[in-house]
Scaffold this active site. Structure first.
Site, PDB file in Angstrom:
ATOM      1  N   ARG A  30      13.660   3.341  22.025  1.00 19.11           N
ATOM      2  CA  ARG A  30      13.331   4.734  21.686  1.00 19.11           C
ATOM      3  C   ARG A  30      12.854   5.558  22.896  1.00 19.11           C
ATOM      4  NH1 ARG A  30      10.222   5.416  16.003  1.00 19.11           N
ATOM      5  NH2 ARG A  30      11.266   7.288  15.307  1.00 19.11           N
ATOM      6  N   THR A  80      24.180  10.310  27.505  1.00 18.36           N
ATOM      7  CA  THR A  80      24.400  10.757  28.873  1.00 18.36           C
ATOM      8  C   THR A  80      25.723  10.218  29.422  1.00 18.36           C
ATOM      9  OG1 THR A  80      23.090   8.888  29.615  1.00 18.36           O
ATOM     10  CG2 THR A  80      21.962  11.001  29.368  1.00 18.36           C
ATOM     11  N   ALA A  86      20.647   7.474  20.960  1.00 19.53           N
ATOM     12  CA  ALA A  86      20.468   8.759  21.625  1.00 19.53           C
ATOM     13  C   ALA A  86      20.073   9.846  20.613  1.00 19.53           C
ATOM     14  CB  ALA A  86      21.733   9.149  22.392  1.00 19.53           C
ATOM     15  N   ARG A 141      18.623   8.249  32.349  1.00 20.94           N
ATOM     16  CA  ARG A 141      17.872   9.127  31.439  1.00 20.94           C
ATOM     17  C   ARG A 141      16.427   9.304  31.923  1.00 20.94           C
ATOM     18  NH1 ARG A 141      18.123  11.673  26.391  1.00 20.94           N
ATOM     19  NH2 ARG A 141      20.256  11.002  26.045  1.00 20.94           N
ATOM     20  N   GLU A 199      20.916  -2.062  19.829  1.00 27.21           N
ATOM     21  CA  GLU A 199      22.037  -1.271  20.348  1.00 27.21           C
ATOM     22  C   GLU A 199      23.041  -2.190  21.052  1.00 27.21           C
ATOM     23  OE1 GLU A 199      21.019   2.368  22.437  1.00 27.21           O
ATOM     24  OE2 GLU A 199      23.047   2.575  23.220  1.00 27.21           O
ATOM     25  N   GLU A 225      14.094  10.202  18.663  1.00 31.80           N
ATOM     26  CA  GLU A 225      13.335   9.712  19.816  1.00 31.80           C
ATOM     27  C   GLU A 225      12.265  10.679  20.352  1.00 31.80           C
ATOM     28  OE1 GLU A 225      17.260   8.985  21.623  1.00 31.80           O
ATOM     29  OE2 GLU A 225      16.288   7.271  22.555  1.00 31.80           O
ATOM     30  N   PHE A 227      15.246   0.473  16.708  1.00 26.49           N
ATOM     31  CA  PHE A 227      14.528   1.150  17.793  1.00 26.49           C
ATOM     32  C   PHE A 227      15.189   0.978  19.157  1.00 26.49           C
ATOM     33  CE2 PHE A 227      11.405  -0.263  14.555  1.00 26.49           C
ATOM     34  CZ  PHE A 227      11.134   0.985  14.013  1.00 26.49           C
ATOM     35  N   GLN A 263      23.153  -1.747  15.641  1.00 21.43           N
ATOM     36  CA  GLN A 263      23.295  -0.295  15.774  1.00 21.43           C
ATOM     37  C   GLN A 263      24.703   0.068  16.203  1.00 21.43           C
ATOM     38  OE1 GLN A 263      19.257  -0.208  18.116  1.00 21.43           O
ATOM     39  NE2 GLN A 263      19.954   1.889  17.977  1.00 21.43           N
TER      40      GLN A 263
HETATM   41  N1  MTE Z   1      13.371   5.118  12.784  1.00 22.84           N
HETATM   42  C1  MTE Z   1      13.278   3.973  12.092  1.00 22.84           C
HETATM   43  N2  MTE Z   1      12.619   3.982  10.916  1.00 22.84           N
HETATM   44  N3  MTE Z   1      13.809   2.806  12.554  1.00 22.84           N
HETATM   45  C2  MTE Z   1      14.467   2.751  13.762  1.00 22.84           C
HETATM   46  O1  MTE Z   1      14.949   1.692  14.154  1.00 22.84           O
HETATM   47  N4  MTE Z   1      15.214   4.004  15.765  1.00 22.84           N
HETATM   48  C3  MTE Z   1      14.971   5.173  16.625  1.00 22.84           C
HETATM   49  C4  MTE Z   1      14.990   6.457  15.794  1.00 22.84           C
HETATM   50  N5  MTE Z   1      14.147   6.312  14.630  1.00 22.84           N
HETATM   51  C5  MTE Z   1      14.578   3.959  14.533  1.00 22.84           C
HETATM   52  C6  MTE Z   1      14.027   5.143  13.974  1.00 22.84           C
HETATM   53  C7  MTE Z   1      15.943   5.317  17.702  1.00 22.84           C
HETATM   54  S1  MTE Z   1      15.709   4.427  19.105  1.00 22.84           S
HETATM   55  C8  MTE Z   1      16.991   6.186  17.625  1.00 22.84           C
HETATM   56  S2  MTE Z   1      18.054   6.422  18.927  1.00 22.84           S
HETATM   57  C9  MTE Z   1      17.258   6.967  16.406  1.00 22.84           C
HETATM   58  O2  MTE Z   1      16.324   6.679  15.361  1.00 22.84           O
HETATM   59  C10 MTE Z   1      18.673   6.648  15.931  1.00 22.84           C
HETATM   60  O3  MTE Z   1      18.991   7.280  14.740  1.00 22.84           O
HETATM   61  P1  MTE Z   1      19.463   8.798  14.641  1.00 22.84           P
HETATM   62  O4  MTE Z   1      20.397   9.043  15.767  1.00 22.84           O
HETATM   63  O5  MTE Z   1      20.127   8.849  13.331  1.00 22.84           O
HETATM   64  O6  MTE Z   1      18.230   9.622  14.728  1.00 22.84           O
HETATM   65  N1  HPA Z   2      20.960   6.911  24.746  1.00 22.88           N
HETATM   66  C1  HPA Z   2      21.168   5.772  24.066  1.00 22.88           C
HETATM   67  N2  HPA Z   2      22.157   4.946  24.316  1.00 22.88           N
HETATM   68  C2  HPA Z   2      22.992   5.261  25.301  1.00 22.88           C
HETATM   69  C3  HPA Z   2      22.842   6.421  26.049  1.00 22.88           C
HETATM   70  C4  HPA Z   2      21.777   7.295  25.753  1.00 22.88           C
HETATM   71  O1  HPA Z   2      21.588   8.341  26.384  1.00 22.88           O
HETATM   72  N3  HPA Z   2      23.814   6.466  26.967  1.00 22.88           N
HETATM   73  C5  HPA Z   2      24.538   5.344  26.782  1.00 22.88           C
HETATM   74  N4  HPA Z   2      24.044   4.603  25.776  1.00 22.88           N
HETATM   75 MO1  MOS Z   3      17.795   4.662  20.535  1.00 22.30          MO
HETATM   76  S1  MOS Z   3      16.809   3.853  22.143  1.00 22.30           S
HETATM   77  O1  MOS Z   3      18.913   5.529  21.601  1.00 22.30           O
HETATM   78  O2  MOS Z   3      18.666   3.303  20.016  1.00 22.30           O
END
Ligand code: MTE
Ligand code: HPA
Ligand code: MOS
Length: 773
Positions: free
Chosen positions: A341, A441, A510, A309, A231, A720, A227, A196
């Site tokens: 997530r 954050t 995030a 958070r 990260e 999330e 998910f 990620q």
């Molecule tokens: N959806 C799918 N299909 N697969 C994933 O790994 N990760 C989740 C969410 N939805 C995830 C998902 C998480 S933890 C986050 S932070 C966001 O997707 C990240 O993507 P975005 O910022 O583009 O929404």
């Molecule tokens: N979400 C996800 N990842 C992060 C954050 C957050 O708020 N802050 C620092 N890393």
């Molecule tokens: Mo999502 S837990 O912020 O990768």
């Protein structure tokens, strides 16, 4: 097709198996496979490592221990407290000690069997209770205080107190941690990662190799789910693969086996939270004191941001005038827990949601009404404990609409009748809200970059810093690029994420991937349009248009024209060729940073979030009194995504997030033995939701007609927040248990509410019912 109706750009690739993941990639002959030999002890001194025999296995290309790392033995993302390979000591079972690269898997496994590591076991901290007793803090405690919690608690007419434990959760991405490292000329290293955070993967790879970052290129095509689990912890396999590739001078691929992945990687943080809540006879909350204690595992990783958070979400959608929130993270001898997530939000919210449920039971009132009574106000009662004003609160409109669409009141009455008539089956109902803060954050992380290239044939390539993990980010970006450029999506390609194209990016996390990268892409396209406009004016004049300066140039329908004379138009490819011949640059970078967010950790005050996303769910379950088994009969969700960037993708995110939350709340239970070894490390012992766990009736709706302000195309982040709608299922189960005792006794409860927990809780209620006729 409108750009917000685009199909997920991997939809066909995924169902036909043509989408390429790291493990599908071959860099050519000479590519090696790898094994990671990890600790079987939770805490031990390493007294000897002998790899001589293993090195003698035919087909072994490289074996590495900590002493062979050319750079720093370090892969902690924020705090540098995480060795790349154990040195002198292991601090959790699953910690990498020796790396092996071999011609084939058989040789690698044979060598692994011959590696000798001698350990002297040490005392290990394996539970949060033990860590708390030993005061094994990973950092000083953190506080957010507002009003006078102690004083208001003292005066409150009614009080409740308790402890809530919430469990860990395994990410269970379908693609386990993987990386392919390909050495290049000189010190160059290219890593195809499933990460990620490609920029951080690049940084860690450079650090362990002892080379500057400009020698390392990281590319991420897509992840098979992440998910949060990729990260930071995708850096590990990337670093290991790069170390082996560097040692062997050949490409090395690591693709962890499922069981190894579960054993080696961190999970959602377990929490043990203590609280006191003071309220009046109506159920209005007057004071709340909560101490959130998290199990960080063996290293810091993102634990402090996750704890923060959790603290920011301790009050969820409720205005609590007097509040004291304490956060503590403890070190244990388990894999370092990490982003998942919701990033602590779920752990913080679970406590208040359960507390409100308890208030309702004590007052013999319906919990939905108590929730509504305590929602943040629209223009008053709207300041969060950390000082931010809650603007554009959508909780009230969602509540009004969902109560009607889910027929909440009628079903509450029907369920009471059903429960009166059935001795061995009880039904439960619950409504829970979500208010989730959007922004990293850690304020400086709220930045993103893009690189947009227009080629001479009029096609566009969009590069941005975000990564695709299944959430549909690239499809949303494609829609944004099409809408902003006026070029159809079929002429635009969103490329793989690559640190050489867009540098210094933040993790895609995030939920802010589309917010941040969408704006950066828009910014790059605006730069390009500004450069193309003079060319467009000249070309339109040549085609007979009046002075286009006055009409204003429109980019739409694969062409440029003026609003006054839309019939006179120059096709986009023709415009591009004219611009090229006029020596206009057709490549531009874009950048975005979220305005106006800040937070002071010392004072616990600030505006950490750009805005909030809201949602609400009503769920109904049926529980079997004899076995503790439950079925999810119906869930109704109304969720706020502003103006959706892509409705199908948003609905998918809401459904998927909710069901993943249901797994955490119900069946997903992680167990370690008394030596700190993971017991639930495969799908036969760890139960994630499957098709059969989806509610029989599942109504998911987007909140219509509430555009967001100040975001890309008036949208809201969605990744999330829906996860936490699963509390409706969790508390519906509690409601069904409570029905077993005619709602006279409070059920024992924890998270996950496994069938076992439900059965034990029912037993308690049965005993009480027998004692009190
Ligand atoms: N959806 C799918 N299909 N697969 C994933 O790994 N990760 C989740 C969410 N939805 C995830 C998902 C998480 S933890 C986050 S932070 C966001 O997707 C990240 O993507 P975005 O910022 O583009 O929404
Ligand atoms: N979400 C996800 N990842 C992060 C954050 C957050 O708020 N802050 C620092 N890393
Ligand atoms: Mo999502 S837990 O912020 O990768």
């Amino acid at each position: 097709m409108k750009s917000h109706d685009l199909k997920h750009n991997s939809a066909t690739g995924h169902v036909t198996g043509r989408s390429v993941y790291v493990n599908d990639m071959e860099s050519g002959p000479g590519q090696l496979v790898a094994r990671v030999v990890y600790s079987k002890h939770a805490h031990a001194r390493i007294t000897d490592i002998d790899v001589a025999k293993a090195a003698g296995v035919p087909g072994i290309a490289a074996i590495i221990t900590a002493k062979d790392i050319p750079g720093k033995n370090q892969m902690g993302p924020v705090v540098h407290d995480e060795p790349c390979l154990a040195e002198g000591e292991v601090s959790f079972a699953g910690q990498a000690v020796v790396l092996i690269a071999a011609e084939n898997e058989e040789a690698a496994l044979e060598a692994e069997r011959l590696v000798r590591i001698e350990y002297l076991p040490l005392d290990a901290v394996l539970t949060l209770r033990d860590a708390i007793a030993k005061n094994a803090l990973i950092a000083p405690p953190r506080y957010i205080l507002s009003g006078d919690a102690a004083g208001a608690m003292e005066k409150a007419p009614l009080k409740l107190e308790g402890i809530l434990e919430t469990g860990a959760q395994e990410h269970w991405y379908l693609e386990t941690q993987s990386a392919l490292a390909v050495p290049g000329e000189g010190r160059e290293m290219t890593v195809y990662a499933s990460s990620q955070n490609p920029s951080e993967t690049q940084a860690i790879v450079a650090e362990v190799l002892g080379i500057p970052r400009n020698e390392v290129e990281v590319e991420v095509r897509r992840m098979g789910g992440a998910f949060g689990g990729k990260e930071t912890q995708a850096n590990h396999v990337a670093a290991w693969a790069a170390l082996l590739a560097n040692a062997a001078g050949r490409p090395v691929k690591i693709h962890l086996f499922r069981d190894d992945d579960q054993i080696m990687t961190g999970k959602r943080h377990r929490f043990l939270s203590e609280y006191r809540i003071g309220f009046d006879e109506e159920g209005r909350i007057l004071a709340y004191e909560v101490e959130l204690n998290s199990d960080a595992g063996a290293a810091t990783d993102l634990s402090l941001a996750i704890l923060e958070r959790a603290m920011f979400h301790a009050e969820n959608g409720y205005y609590i005038p007097n509040i004291s929130i304490t956060g503590r993270a403890y070190r244990t001898n388990l894999p370092s827990n990490t982003a998942f997530r919701g990033f602590g939000g779920p752990q913080g919210m679970a406590v208040i949601e359960n507390a409100i449920d308890r208030i309702a039971r004590l007052l013999k009132k319906d919990a939905a009404g108590i929730r509504k009574l305590n929602f943040y106000g629209i223009d008053e009662r709207n300041q969060a404990p950390y000082g931010e004003l809650i603007l554009n609160n959508r909780l009230h409109v969602i509540y009004e609409r969902l109560l009607i669409s889910s027929k909440y009141e009628e079903r509450r009455a029907e369920i009471d009748i059903f429960n009166g008539r059935h001795r061995w089956k009880k039904r439960g109902l619950a409504l829970t809200p979500v208010k989730f803060g959007i922004s990293f954050t850690t304020a400086f992380l709220n930045q993103a970059g893009a690189l947009v290239n227009i080629y001479k044939d009029g096609t566009i390539q969009v590069n941005h810093g975000g990564t695709e993990m299944g959430q549909g980010l690239h499809t949303k970006i494609l829609g944004i690029a099409a809408a902003e450029s006026g070029v159809s999506a079929r002429h635009i390609k969103v490329s793989s994420t690559n640190t050489s194209k867009v540098p210094n990016t933040s993790a895609t996390a995030a939920s802010s991937g589309s917010d941040l990268n969408g704006m950066a892409v828009k910014n790059a396209i605006e730069t390009l349009k500004a450069r193309l406009k003079p060319v467009a004016c000249a070309e339109l004049m040549k085609a007979g248009a009046k002075d286009p300066h006055h009409g204003g140039i429109v980019f739409a329908e694969d062409a440029v024209f003026t609003a006054d004379e839309p019939e006179i138009r120059i096709s986009f490819p023709k415009l591009v060729m004219a611009a090229y011949l006029a020596q206009v640059s057709l490549s531009a970078t874009g950048f975005y940073k979220t305005p106006g967010i800040h937070f002071n950790r010392e004072t616990g005050r600030g505006n950490p979030f750009y805005y909030y996303a809201y949602g609400m769910a009503v769920s109904e379950v049926e529980t079997d009194m004899l076995t503790g088994m439950y079925r999810l009969l119906r869930s109704d969700i109304l969720h706020d995504v502003g103006d959706s960037l892509n409705e199908q993708i948003d609905l998918g995110q809401i459904e998927g997030g909710f069901i993943q939350g249901v797994g955490w709340c119900t069946t997903e239970e992680i167990k370690w033995d008394d030596k700190g070894r993971l017991l639930s490390h495969s799908p036969d012992t760890y139960k994630i939701p499957t098709a059969g766990d989806i509610p029989e009736v599942f109504n998911v709706e987007l909140l219509r007609d509430y555009p967001n302000t100040g975001t890309i195309r008036k949208s809201k982040a969605v990744g999330e927040p829906p996860f936490m709608l699963a509390f409706s299922v969790w508390l519906a189960i509690k409601d069904a248990i409570s029905a077993a005792g005619d709602h006279r006794f409070e059920p024992l409860f924890s998270l996950p509410a496994t069938a076992e927990v439900v059965l034990l809780s029912l037993e308690e209620i049965r005993k009480k019912t027998e004692n009190i006729p």
